[in-house]
Design an enzyme around this catalytic site. Sequence first.
Site, PDB file in Angstrom:
ATOM      1  N   SER A   7      -7.057  -4.631   0.438  1.00  0.00           N
ATOM      2  CA  SER A   7      -5.991  -4.114   1.287  1.00  0.00           C
ATOM      3  C   SER A   7      -6.137  -2.610   1.394  1.00  0.00           C
ATOM      4  O   SER A   7      -5.998  -1.885   0.393  1.00  0.00           O
ATOM      5  CB  SER A   7      -4.625  -4.455   0.679  1.00  0.00           C
ATOM      6  OG  SER A   7      -3.635  -3.674   1.313  1.00  0.00           O
ATOM      7  N   HIS A  32      -8.060  -6.413   4.649  1.00  0.00           N
ATOM      8  CA  HIS A  32      -6.644  -6.742   4.851  1.00  0.00           C
ATOM      9  C   HIS A  32      -5.932  -5.486   5.350  1.00  0.00           C
ATOM     10  O   HIS A  32      -5.990  -4.430   4.712  1.00  0.00           O
ATOM     11  CB  HIS A  32      -6.056  -7.238   3.530  1.00  0.00           C
ATOM     12  CG  HIS A  32      -4.650  -7.718   3.626  1.00  0.00           C
ATOM     13  ND1 HIS A  32      -4.320  -8.966   4.105  1.00  0.00           N
ATOM     14  CD2 HIS A  32      -3.474  -7.116   3.305  1.00  0.00           C
ATOM     15  CE1 HIS A  32      -3.006  -9.118   4.068  1.00  0.00           C
ATOM     16  NE2 HIS A  32      -2.467  -8.003   3.588  1.00  0.00           N
ATOM     17  N   ASP A  34      -2.364  -3.888   6.575  1.00  0.00           N
ATOM     18  CA  ASP A  34      -0.910  -4.062   6.476  1.00  0.00           C
ATOM     19  C   ASP A  34      -0.163  -3.217   7.500  1.00  0.00           C
ATOM     20  O   ASP A  34      -0.268  -1.989   7.486  1.00  0.00           O
ATOM     21  CB  ASP A  34      -0.437  -3.648   5.080  1.00  0.00           C
ATOM     22  CG  ASP A  34      -0.860  -4.649   4.015  1.00  0.00           C
ATOM     23  OD1 ASP A  34      -0.533  -5.836   4.158  1.00  0.00           O
ATOM     24  OD2 ASP A  34      -1.525  -4.234   3.045  1.00  0.00           O
ATOM     25  N   MET A  36       3.597  -2.191   8.836  1.00  0.00           N
ATOM     26  CA  MET A  36       5.022  -2.211   8.460  1.00  0.00           C
ATOM     27  C   MET A  36       5.815  -1.383   9.463  1.00  0.00           C
ATOM     28  O   MET A  36       5.365  -0.303   9.861  1.00  0.00           O
ATOM     29  CB  MET A  36       5.192  -1.598   7.072  1.00  0.00           C
ATOM     30  CG  MET A  36       4.360  -2.265   6.000  1.00  0.00           C
ATOM     31  SD  MET A  36       4.594  -1.430   4.430  1.00  0.00           S
ATOM     32  CE  MET A  36       3.373  -2.281   3.425  1.00  0.00           C
ATOM     33  N   HIS A  65      -1.925  -8.243   8.698  1.00  0.00           N
ATOM     34  CA  HIS A  65      -0.677  -8.761   8.138  1.00  0.00           C
ATOM     35  C   HIS A  65       0.482  -7.980   8.763  1.00  0.00           C
ATOM     36  O   HIS A  65       0.735  -6.830   8.394  1.00  0.00           O
ATOM     37  CB  HIS A  65      -0.746  -8.581   6.600  1.00  0.00           C
ATOM     38  CG  HIS A  65       0.496  -8.971   5.874  1.00  0.00           C
ATOM     39  ND1 HIS A  65       0.714  -8.605   4.552  1.00  0.00           N
ATOM     40  CD2 HIS A  65       1.585  -9.696   6.241  1.00  0.00           C
ATOM     41  CE1 HIS A  65       1.886  -9.093   4.161  1.00  0.00           C
ATOM     42  NE2 HIS A  65       2.434  -9.747   5.165  1.00  0.00           N
ATOM     43  N   MET A  67       4.051  -7.042   9.064  1.00  0.00           N
ATOM     44  CA  MET A  67       5.372  -7.055   8.419  1.00  0.00           C
ATOM     45  C   MET A  67       6.328  -6.368   9.383  1.00  0.00           C
ATOM     46  O   MET A  67       6.818  -5.254   9.125  1.00  0.00           O
ATOM     47  CB  MET A  67       5.296  -6.337   7.069  1.00  0.00           C
ATOM     48  CG  MET A  67       4.568  -7.157   6.011  1.00  0.00           C
ATOM     49  SD  MET A  67       4.088  -6.185   4.579  1.00  0.00           S
ATOM     50  CE  MET A  67       2.505  -5.585   5.147  1.00  0.00           C
ATOM     51  N   MET A 138       3.233 -14.402  -0.293  1.00  0.00           N
ATOM     52  CA  MET A 138       3.459 -13.086  -0.911  1.00  0.00           C
ATOM     53  C   MET A 138       3.798 -13.277  -2.382  1.00  0.00           C
ATOM     54  O   MET A 138       4.685 -14.073  -2.725  1.00  0.00           O
ATOM     55  CB  MET A 138       4.621 -12.349  -0.219  1.00  0.00           C
ATOM     56  CG  MET A 138       4.334 -11.860   1.185  1.00  0.00           C
ATOM     57  SD  MET A 138       2.856 -10.833   1.348  1.00  0.00           S
ATOM     58  CE  MET A 138       3.241  -9.431   0.283  1.00  0.00           C
ATOM     59  N   GLY A 143       6.127  -4.693   1.371  1.00  0.00           N
ATOM     60  CA  GLY A 143       6.582  -3.334   1.676  1.00  0.00           C
ATOM     61  C   GLY A 143       5.838  -2.254   0.912  1.00  0.00           C
ATOM     62  O   GLY A 143       5.681  -1.147   1.416  1.00  0.00           O
ATOM     63  N   PHE A 144       5.381  -2.587  -0.285  1.00  0.00           N
ATOM     64  CA  PHE A 144       4.746  -1.567  -1.120  1.00  0.00           C
ATOM     65  C   PHE A 144       3.584  -2.146  -1.922  1.00  0.00           C
ATOM     66  O   PHE A 144       3.658  -3.300  -2.371  1.00  0.00           O
ATOM     67  CB  PHE A 144       5.762  -0.956  -2.100  1.00  0.00           C
ATOM     68  CG  PHE A 144       6.913  -0.304  -1.394  1.00  0.00           C
ATOM     69  CD1 PHE A 144       6.832   1.023  -0.990  1.00  0.00           C
ATOM     70  CD2 PHE A 144       8.056  -1.033  -1.101  1.00  0.00           C
ATOM     71  CE1 PHE A 144       7.891   1.611  -0.300  1.00  0.00           C
ATOM     72  CE2 PHE A 144       9.121  -0.455  -0.405  1.00  0.00           C
ATOM     73  CZ  PHE A 144       9.035   0.876  -0.013  1.00  0.00           C
ATOM     74  N   GLY A 145       2.546  -1.349  -2.095  1.00  0.00           N
ATOM     75  CA  GLY A 145       1.446  -1.738  -2.969  1.00  0.00           C
ATOM     76  C   GLY A 145       1.801  -1.422  -4.411  1.00  0.00           C
ATOM     77  O   GLY A 145       2.833  -0.797  -4.692  1.00  0.00           O
ATOM     78  N   GLY A 146       0.979  -1.885  -5.335  1.00  0.00           N
ATOM     79  CA  GLY A 146       1.112  -1.506  -6.736  1.00  0.00           C
ATOM     80  C   GLY A 146       2.239  -2.178  -7.508  1.00  0.00           C
ATOM     81  O   GLY A 146       2.623  -1.710  -8.579  1.00  0.00           O
ATOM     82  N   ASP A 176      -1.129 -12.304  -1.800  1.00  0.00           N
ATOM     83  CA  ASP A 176      -1.060 -10.858  -1.553  1.00  0.00           C
ATOM     84  C   ASP A 176       0.023 -10.248  -2.430  1.00  0.00           C
ATOM     85  O   ASP A 176       1.200 -10.608  -2.305  1.00  0.00           O
ATOM     86  CB  ASP A 176      -0.749 -10.647  -0.065  1.00  0.00           C
ATOM     87  CG  ASP A 176      -0.711  -9.191   0.356  1.00  0.00           C
ATOM     88  OD1 ASP A 176      -1.088  -8.319  -0.441  1.00  0.00           O
ATOM     89  OD2 ASP A 176      -0.301  -8.944   1.507  1.00  0.00           O
ATOM     90  N   GLY A 177      -0.399  -9.312  -3.309  1.00  0.00           N
ATOM     91  CA  GLY A 177       0.560  -8.584  -4.127  1.00  0.00           C
ATOM     92  C   GLY A 177       0.302  -8.752  -5.607  1.00  0.00           C
ATOM     93  O   GLY A 177       0.392  -9.862  -6.130  1.00  0.00           O
ATOM     94  N   GLY A 178      -0.076  -7.652  -6.258  1.00  0.00           N
ATOM     95  CA  GLY A 178      -0.288  -7.685  -7.708  1.00  0.00           C
ATOM     96  C   GLY A 178      -1.496  -8.501  -8.143  1.00  0.00           C
ATOM     97  O   GLY A 178      -1.558  -8.933  -9.298  1.00  0.00           O
ATOM     98  N   GLY A 198      -5.105  -4.541  -3.312  1.00  0.00           N
ATOM     99  CA  GLY A 198      -5.112  -3.137  -2.924  1.00  0.00           C
ATOM    100  C   GLY A 198      -5.481  -2.260  -4.092  1.00  0.00           C
ATOM    101  O   GLY A 198      -6.637  -1.842  -4.251  1.00  0.00           O
ATOM    102  N   SER A 199      -4.498  -2.007  -4.973  1.00  0.00           N
ATOM    103  CA  SER A 199      -4.745  -1.074  -6.081  1.00  0.00           C
ATOM    104  C   SER A 199      -5.836  -1.535  -7.039  1.00  0.00           C
ATOM    105  O   SER A 199      -6.561  -0.703  -7.583  1.00  0.00           O
ATOM    106  CB  SER A 199      -3.447  -0.773  -6.837  1.00  0.00           C
ATOM    107  OG  SER A 199      -2.474  -1.734  -6.605  1.00  0.00           O
TER     108      SER A 199
HETATM  109  C1  DX5 Z   1       2.443  -5.275   0.365  1.00  0.00           C
HETATM  110  C2  DX5 Z   1       1.169  -5.494   1.140  1.00  0.00           C
HETATM  111  C3  DX5 Z   1      -0.026  -5.692   0.286  1.00  0.00           C
HETATM  112  C4  DX5 Z   1      -0.365  -4.555  -0.641  1.00  0.00           C
HETATM  113  C5  DX5 Z   1      -0.942  -5.144  -1.891  1.00  0.00           C
HETATM  114  O1  DX5 Z   1       3.524  -5.403   1.201  1.00  0.00           O
HETATM  115  O2  DX5 Z   1       1.285  -6.627   1.981  1.00  0.00           O
HETATM  116  O3  DX5 Z   1      -1.167  -6.071   1.057  1.00  0.00           O
HETATM  117  O4  DX5 Z   1      -1.276  -3.640  -0.107  1.00  0.00           O
HETATM  118  O5  DX5 Z   1      -1.117  -4.141  -2.826  1.00  0.00           O
HETATM  119  P1  DX5 Z   1      -1.442  -4.428  -4.368  1.00  0.00           P
HETATM  120  O6  DX5 Z   1      -2.707  -5.262  -4.410  1.00  0.00           O
HETATM  121  O7  DX5 Z   1      -1.622  -3.069  -4.935  1.00  0.00           O
HETATM  122  O8  DX5 Z   1      -0.270  -5.179  -4.934  1.00  0.00           O
HETATM  123 ZN    ZN Z   2      -0.526  -7.488   2.968  1.00  0.00          ZN
END
Ligand code: DX5
Ligand code: ZN
Length: 217
Positions: A7, A32, A34, A36, A65, A67, A138, A143-146, A176-178, A198-199
């Site tokens: 991501s 990927h 994102d 928003m 993706h 959102m 999800m 909404g947020f990475g990490g 997707d997420g964590g 992502g992270s």
């Molecule tokens: C969150 C995004 C994700 C995000 C994942 O709303 O849809 O794609 O980038 O980030 P990580 O892998 O750091 O949780």
């Molecule tokens: Zn995403």
Amino acid sequence: MIKVAPSILAADFTRLGEEVEDVRRGGADYIHYDVMDGEFVPNISMGLPVLKSLRESTDMFLDVHLMIDRPIRYVERFCDAGADLVNVHVEADREENICAALAKIRAKGKKCGITLKPATPAGAAEPFLGLVDLILVMTVEPGFGGQAFMTDMLDKLRVLRKRLDVVSPACELEVDGGVNGETAKLCVEAGANVLVAGSAIFGETDRAAAIRTIRTI
Ligand code: DX5
Ligand code: ZN
């Protein structure tokens, strides 16, 4: 086959082309992307112009993706900007409008998908099975990475994989997420085959090693 989708929300945007090339060489399968809108989720990321630039600089599969509220308004423009797959949230509009958005994506010759937020049950995917190439579950609030992975989403993955095996076996199941080396394993065991991270990828200096770690089961 397990696919890894970095991501770029966690990438260095001042060097986006190089970042994408780095994960491509590192073995990534999809990118990927994102989007928003500050309404559907409490954050704003990137949109059409960045996607267009990315499309001009890479031949990688772009997994978009969305959102955003009422995605039917924008899906065709994301197709034209270079998405290979456009994914809409089932919570973002009425069922008939989500179906119409999916039809618009298909009419553009692109793949389409639906996404479920953590509070949305597996059954919400039912009207769209057979219409989509991919279902995204999800594993954090969008909404947020990490953020930390929600292990209670694993049951949803199991239910969906079982259902897809019956009605649409070629449909991909994405998380997707964590997602990191440890949680990826749990997701694959529960039936996911596309892992967004992502992270856990862009936060590491050796992206090839990070991708290998996530892919290794
Ligand atoms: C969150 C995004 C994700 C995000 C994942 O709303 O849809 O794609 O980038 O980030 P990580 O892998 O750091 O949780
Ligand atoms: Zn995403």
